[in-house]
Write a protein that holds these residues in place. Structure first.
Motif, PDB file in Angstrom:
ATOM      1  N   LEU A  72     115.189  28.797   5.725  1.00 35.81           N
ATOM      2  CA  LEU A  72     114.836  30.201   5.548  1.00 35.81           C
ATOM      3  C   LEU A  72     113.448  30.486   6.114  1.00 35.81           C
ATOM      4  O   LEU A  72     113.219  31.538   6.721  1.00 35.81           O
ATOM      5  CB  LEU A  72     114.885  30.570   4.062  1.00 35.81           C
ATOM      6  N   PHE A  73     112.512  29.551   5.933  1.00 35.84           N
ATOM      7  CA  PHE A  73     111.157  29.714   6.463  1.00 35.84           C
ATOM      8  C   PHE A  73     111.189  29.831   7.984  1.00 35.84           C
ATOM      9  O   PHE A  73     110.548  30.716   8.571  1.00 35.84           O
ATOM     10  CB  PHE A  73     110.291  28.528   6.036  1.00 35.84           C
ATOM     11  N   GLU A  74     111.929  28.947   8.641  1.00 37.49           N
ATOM     12  CA  GLU A  74     112.033  28.987  10.099  1.00 37.49           C
ATOM     13  C   GLU A  74     112.758  30.238  10.563  1.00 37.49           C
ATOM     14  O   GLU A  74     112.412  30.819  11.607  1.00 37.49           O
ATOM     15  CB  GLU A  74     112.753  27.731  10.597  1.00 37.49           C
ATOM     16  N   VAL A  84     104.097  37.576   9.847  1.00 37.48           N
ATOM     17  CA  VAL A  84     104.984  38.409   9.022  1.00 37.48           C
ATOM     18  C   VAL A  84     106.020  37.529   8.340  1.00 37.48           C
ATOM     19  O   VAL A  84     106.347  37.724   7.154  1.00 37.48           O
ATOM     20  CB  VAL A  84     105.668  39.498   9.876  1.00 37.48           C
ATOM     21  N   GLY A  85     106.546  36.541   9.077  1.00 34.66           N
ATOM     22  CA  GLY A  85     107.517  35.618   8.506  1.00 34.66           C
ATOM     23  C   GLY A  85     106.937  34.853   7.322  1.00 34.66           C
ATOM     24  O   GLY A  85     107.586  34.686   6.294  1.00 34.66           O
ATOM     25  N   LYS A  86     105.674  34.396   7.479  1.00 35.96           N
ATOM     26  CA  LYS A  86     105.017  33.691   6.374  1.00 35.96           C
ATOM     27  C   LYS A  86     104.832  34.612   5.169  1.00 35.96           C
ATOM     28  O   LYS A  86     105.021  34.191   4.023  1.00 35.96           O
ATOM     29  CB  LYS A  86     103.657  33.159   6.823  1.00 35.96           C
ATOM     30  N   GLY A  87     104.459  35.867   5.435  1.00 36.03           N
ATOM     31  CA  GLY A  87     104.271  36.825   4.343  1.00 36.03           C
ATOM     32  C   GLY A  87     105.547  37.053   3.564  1.00 36.03           C
ATOM     33  O   GLY A  87     105.541  37.073   2.323  1.00 36.03           O
ATOM     34  N   LEU A  88     106.657  37.208   4.274  1.00 35.31           N
ATOM     35  CA  LEU A  88     107.945  37.401   3.613  1.00 35.31           C
ATOM     36  C   LEU A  88     108.363  36.156   2.839  1.00 35.31           C
ATOM     37  O   LEU A  88     108.943  36.250   1.751  1.00 35.31           O
ATOM     38  CB  LEU A  88     109.021  37.751   4.652  1.00 35.31           C
ATOM     39  N   TYR A  89     108.026  34.990   3.399  1.00 36.43           N
ATOM     40  CA  TYR A  89     108.388  33.746   2.718  1.00 36.43           C
ATOM     41  C   TYR A  89     107.573  33.552   1.442  1.00 36.43           C
ATOM     42  O   TYR A  89     108.077  33.029   0.446  1.00 36.43           O
ATOM     43  CB  TYR A  89     108.178  32.562   3.664  1.00 36.43           C
ATOM     44  N   VAL A  90     106.310  33.990   1.467  1.00 39.29           N
ATOM     45  CA  VAL A  90     105.476  33.931   0.260  1.00 39.29           C
ATOM     46  C   VAL A  90     106.108  34.785  -0.839  1.00 39.29           C
ATOM     47  O   VAL A  90     106.144  34.391  -2.011  1.00 39.29           O
ATOM     48  CB  VAL A  90     104.041  34.402   0.560  1.00 39.29           C
ATOM     49  N   LEU A  91     106.618  35.961  -0.475  1.00 41.86           N
ATOM     50  CA  LEU A  91     107.279  36.820  -1.454  1.00 41.86           C
ATOM     51  C   LEU A  91     108.512  36.136  -2.042  1.00 41.86           C
ATOM     52  O   LEU A  91     108.782  36.235  -3.245  1.00 41.86           O
ATOM     53  CB  LEU A  91     107.682  38.154  -0.801  1.00 41.86           C
TER      54      LEU A  91
END
Length: 366
Positions: A72-74, A84-91
């Motif tokens: 999912l992270f990738e 943005v991907g990292k931000g969504l993954y943090v959520l």
């Protein structure tokens, strides 16, 4: 997936992890939640909620099928870029750890009310986090084995509820649809918390040995949960009056108090003692999803250091955070609200975005 070759799960384990995650804390209060808005027609809302959950589950599988070699992270980094991907993954990580936290504090609250009213929060927290840590630290393969173990030793629990069918009043269910269409539809949102758990397919899919069976597996998992939910709800509806059931915080446990066996008293205590394993099977997958995500975010292979940190935070919080019944209820509602987005809304938006993304990539190649 080569990097998960030694940490794969079978179809049976995949089904049981999702199923046991769903049939956790929500089933204890589900009949009351449904009765409050839909009356005794709430069981119809369950069927509608099951359909919605199945559809969104299939959307998640479709998303992962287009990216079978990615976590999912990738996937989020691929679609939205690094930051943005990292931000969504943090959520996503925050959502998963919040879900695990809600269940563990709810579990402590229930045990204090029904079994050990004099026991301190921090002592119960220690007793709970030790087995949770032992299972979670070994990764998804051991979690899958634990799910099989919990399934085997809990098979008698639904059968036990059938003893509560004595002195039932089936006319309570009639006439079907008496509350009208709007209450039934509005009650569907009350089923969201109960069916939460299927969104873990985002995390489980890369570990599944035979990914072609992912669709079949998630349909079976949701359907097994539906059977348990319907069974508990209908038995509660025909055993308690429509007004009486609203007075019970956990109608499922109140059902057990009505069961009288000549060789056993306080059946609900024995039931809850075994049910702890069911609750652990809701906590562990969400906790693993959170710590695995955090370790991927930090570029670490080993998720255990982050797991230890979170265990310490849970333990420390048990000294000063003593949630009341109202706060526990509010936490559950907040989890349900967050689950509406992370399990229902976001997968649909991600699927639509993925369709556009892959279409744009195809046009660029031409």
């Amino acid at each position: 997936m080569i990097k998960y070759t030694f940490n794969q799960i079978s179809l049976k384990q995949y089904i049981l992890i999702i199923y046991k995650t769903q049939v956790g804390i929500g089933v204890l209060s589900l009949p009351r939640d449904l009765a409050q808005t839909g009356g005794t027609d709430g069981w119809i809302s369950l069927l509608l909620g099951w359909i919605v959950s199945i559809l969104l589950s299939l959307v998640i599988i479709k998303i992962m099928e287009k990216n079978p070699e990615k976590t999912l992270f990738e996937l989020l980094s691929k679609y939205f870029g690094k930051w943005v991907g990292k931000g969504l993954y943090v959520l996503w990580i925050l959502y998963a750890v919040f879900a695990a936290s809600v269940v563990i504090f709810s579990t402590i609250h229930i045990i204090q009310i029904w079994i050990l009213p004099e026991m301190s929060n921090f002592i119960l927290m220690i007793l709970f986090i030790i087995p949770i840590y032992i299972v979670t630290k070994h990764g998804i393969r051991v979690i899958g084995l634990f799910a099989e173990f919990v399934f085997l030793i809990s098979m008698w629990m639904p059968i036990l509820l059938l003893f509560a069918l004595k002195d039932t009043h089936w006319p309570f269910l009639l006439p079907i649809g008496k509350e009208g269409l709007f209450p039934i539809l509005s009650t569907v949102k009350s089923t969201i918390l109960s069916f939460l758990g299927f969104e873990l397919a985002f995390i489980l899919y890369p570990f599944l040995k035979d990914k072609k069976t992912a669709t079949k597996g998630i349909i079976i998992a949701n359907s097994l949960s539906l059977i348990i939910f319907l069974m508990v709800t209908i038995i509660s509806f025909v055993r308690f009056s429509p007004d009486e059931i609203k007075d019970y915080t956990y109608p499922t446990l109140n059902l057990l108090k009505l069961i009288k066996l000549p060789f056993l008293e306080r059946l609900e205590i024995i039931f809850l003692s075994f049910y702890l394993l069911m609750l652990f099977m809701t906590i562990v997958p969400y906790l693993y999803a959170a710590v695995l995500g955090a370790s991927q975010l930090c570029g670490k292979q080993d998720h255990r250091p982050i797991l230890r940190i979170w265990m310490c935070l849970w333990f420390l919080s048990s000294f000063f955070f003593l949630p009341s019944a109202t706060q526990i209820n509010q936490m559950g509602k907040s989890w349900g609200m967050a689950g509406t987005y992370f399990a229902y809304v976001i997968p649909m938006l991600l699927w639509l975005y993925g369709q556009l993304f892959h279409h744009a990539r195809k046009e660029q190649r031409q």
